[in-house]
Design a protein around this motif. Sequence first.
Motif, PDB file in Angstrom:
ATOM      1  N   ALA A   9      54.570  37.407  43.079  1.00 33.47           N
ATOM      2  CA  ALA A   9      55.094  36.592  41.979  1.00 33.47           C
ATOM      3  C   ALA A   9      53.962  35.867  41.255  1.00 33.47           C
ATOM      4  CB  ALA A   9      56.122  35.590  42.505  1.00 33.47           C
ATOM      5  N   LYS A  10      53.009  35.336  42.011  1.00 37.35           N
ATOM      6  CA  LYS A  10      51.880  34.639  41.401  1.00 37.35           C
ATOM      7  C   LYS A  10      51.028  35.615  40.584  1.00 37.35           C
ATOM      8  CE  LYS A  10      49.509  30.903  40.708  1.00 37.35           C
ATOM      9  NZ  LYS A  10      50.112  29.752  40.022  1.00 37.35           N
ATOM     10  N   GLU A  11      50.817  36.817  41.111  1.00 34.65           N
ATOM     11  CA  GLU A  11      50.046  37.819  40.379  1.00 34.65           C
ATOM     12  C   GLU A  11      50.727  38.155  39.050  1.00 34.65           C
ATOM     13  OE1 GLU A  11      48.164  42.304  40.839  1.00 34.65           O
ATOM     14  OE2 GLU A  11      49.132  41.390  42.572  1.00 34.65           O
ATOM     15  N   ALA A  12      52.027  38.351  39.077  1.00 35.16           N
ATOM     16  CA  ALA A  12      52.770  38.655  37.855  1.00 35.16           C
ATOM     17  C   ALA A  12      52.701  37.487  36.867  1.00 35.16           C
ATOM     18  CB  ALA A  12      54.224  38.988  38.189  1.00 35.16           C
ATOM     19  N   GLU A  13      52.811  36.273  37.375  1.00 37.25           N
ATOM     20  CA  GLU A  13      52.752  35.082  36.523  1.00 37.25           C
ATOM     21  C   GLU A  13      51.387  34.963  35.835  1.00 37.25           C
ATOM     22  OE1 GLU A  13      52.136  30.360  37.339  1.00 37.25           O
ATOM     23  OE2 GLU A  13      53.575  31.395  38.626  1.00 37.25           O
ATOM     24  N   VAL A  14      50.324  35.121  36.604  1.00 36.81           N
ATOM     25  CA  VAL A  14      48.977  34.990  36.046  1.00 36.81           C
ATOM     26  C   VAL A  14      48.699  36.123  35.065  1.00 36.81           C
ATOM     27  CG1 VAL A  14      46.508  34.988  36.606  1.00 36.81           C
ATOM     28  CG2 VAL A  14      48.106  33.703  38.022  1.00 36.81           C
ATOM     29  N   GLN A  15      49.139  37.335  35.396  1.00 35.74           N
ATOM     30  CA  GLN A  15      48.948  38.473  34.493  1.00 35.74           C
ATOM     31  C   GLN A  15      49.652  38.211  33.156  1.00 35.74           C
ATOM     32  OE1 GLN A  15      46.986  41.224  35.244  1.00 35.74           O
ATOM     33  NE2 GLN A  15      47.232  41.636  33.080  1.00 35.74           N
ATOM     34  N   ALA A  16      50.860  37.669  33.209  1.00 36.39           N
ATOM     35  CA  ALA A  16      51.604  37.353  31.988  1.00 36.39           C
ATOM     36  C   ALA A  16      50.884  36.274  31.173  1.00 36.39           C
ATOM     37  CB  ALA A  16      53.021  36.907  32.331  1.00 36.39           C
ATOM     38  N   GLN A  17      50.337  35.269  31.853  1.00 35.41           N
ATOM     39  CA  GLN A  17      49.602  34.217  31.153  1.00 35.41           C
ATOM     40  C   GLN A  17      48.363  34.785  30.473  1.00 35.41           C
ATOM     41  OE1 GLN A  17      48.969  31.439  34.346  1.00 35.41           O
ATOM     42  NE2 GLN A  17      50.815  30.265  33.857  1.00 35.41           N
ATOM     43  N   LEU A  61      43.485  35.430  39.235  1.00 32.07           N
ATOM     44  CA  LEU A  61      44.073  36.749  39.449  1.00 32.07           C
ATOM     45  C   LEU A  61      43.292  37.523  40.510  1.00 32.07           C
ATOM     46  CD1 LEU A  61      46.261  38.748  38.612  1.00 32.07           C
ATOM     47  CD2 LEU A  61      44.734  39.543  36.801  1.00 32.07           C
ATOM     48  N   GLU A  62      41.976  37.444  40.465  1.00 32.20           N
ATOM     49  CA  GLU A  62      41.138  38.102  41.483  1.00 32.20           C
ATOM     50  C   GLU A  62      41.421  37.533  42.868  1.00 32.20           C
ATOM     51  OE1 GLU A  62      36.983  37.979  40.505  1.00 32.20           O
ATOM     52  OE2 GLU A  62      37.346  38.771  38.499  1.00 32.20           O
ATOM     53  N   GLU A  63      41.557  36.210  42.966  1.00 31.65           N
ATOM     54  CA  GLU A  63      41.832  35.563  44.252  1.00 31.65           C
ATOM     55  C   GLU A  63      43.184  36.005  44.810  1.00 31.65           C
ATOM     56  OE1 GLU A  63      41.551  31.339  43.691  1.00 31.65           O
ATOM     57  OE2 GLU A  63      39.434  31.433  43.137  1.00 31.65           O
ATOM     58  N   VAL A  64      44.187  36.074  43.951  1.00 32.61           N
ATOM     59  CA  VAL A  64      45.521  36.492  44.391  1.00 32.61           C
ATOM     60  C   VAL A  64      45.481  37.943  44.865  1.00 32.61           C
ATOM     61  CG1 VAL A  64      47.890  36.940  43.627  1.00 32.61           C
ATOM     62  CG2 VAL A  64      46.740  34.821  42.947  1.00 32.61           C
ATOM     63  N   ARG A  65      44.819  38.803  44.111  1.00 38.53           N
ATOM     64  CA  ARG A  65      44.730  40.215  44.509  1.00 38.53           C
ATOM     65  C   ARG A  65      43.953  40.377  45.815  1.00 38.53           C
ATOM     66  NH1 ARG A  65      43.900  42.725  38.428  1.00 38.53           N
ATOM     67  NH2 ARG A  65      46.134  42.735  37.931  1.00 38.53           N
ATOM     68  N   LEU A  66      42.905  39.595  46.000  1.00 37.94           N
ATOM     69  CA  LEU A  66      42.146  39.646  47.248  1.00 37.94           C
ATOM     70  C   LEU A  66      43.021  39.207  48.421  1.00 37.94           C
ATOM     71  CD1 LEU A  66      39.545  40.064  48.858  1.00 37.94           C
ATOM     72  CD2 LEU A  66      38.858  37.746  48.195  1.00 37.94           C
ATOM     73  N   ALA A  67      43.800  38.166  48.224  1.00 36.38           N
ATOM     74  CA  ALA A  67      44.689  37.694  49.287  1.00 36.38           C
ATOM     75  C   ALA A  67      45.717  38.770  49.638  1.00 36.38           C
ATOM     76  CB  ALA A  67      45.388  36.397  48.869  1.00 36.38           C
ATOM     77  N   ARG A  68      46.230  39.465  48.637  1.00 38.16           N
ATOM     78  CA  ARG A  68      47.190  40.547  48.901  1.00 38.16           C
ATOM     79  C   ARG A  68      46.526  41.674  49.687  1.00 38.16           C
ATOM     80  NH1 ARG A  68      50.826  42.283  44.008  1.00 38.16           N
ATOM     81  NH2 ARG A  68      52.116  43.008  45.738  1.00 38.16           N
TER      82      ARG A  68
END
Length: 104
Positions: A9-17, A61-68
């Motif tokens: 959800a956070k990745e989608a939110e940041v991508q949209a922003q 976005l990079e941090e969220v993707r790394l966490a995933r």
Amino acid sequence: MTVEERLAAKEAEVQAQLEELTGAQEGHARAALARCLGESEPLVVDRSTAVTAHESLGRLLEEVRLARTRLVEGSYGRCAVCGGPIPEGRLGARPWATTCLRHG
């Protein structure tokens, strides 16, 4: 909500922003072409602010993707620097955290 769901959800939110910000930047660029040089100073400030925001969102976005990725690999919740556990409170507040408090 699971950690994976929160991260997705956070990745989608940041991508949209980021997409929204990119669209706004394109609109500002068109407006800048239509203005005289004497009127462009506010646009320079707006552009600088937008660039900073874009860079911050890109890092997030990079941090969220790394966490995933770390979740899939099984290293989620462990500090990327020392290997120690990341406190639950930190992960609760920032599920994308990849370092403990000492290294964050």
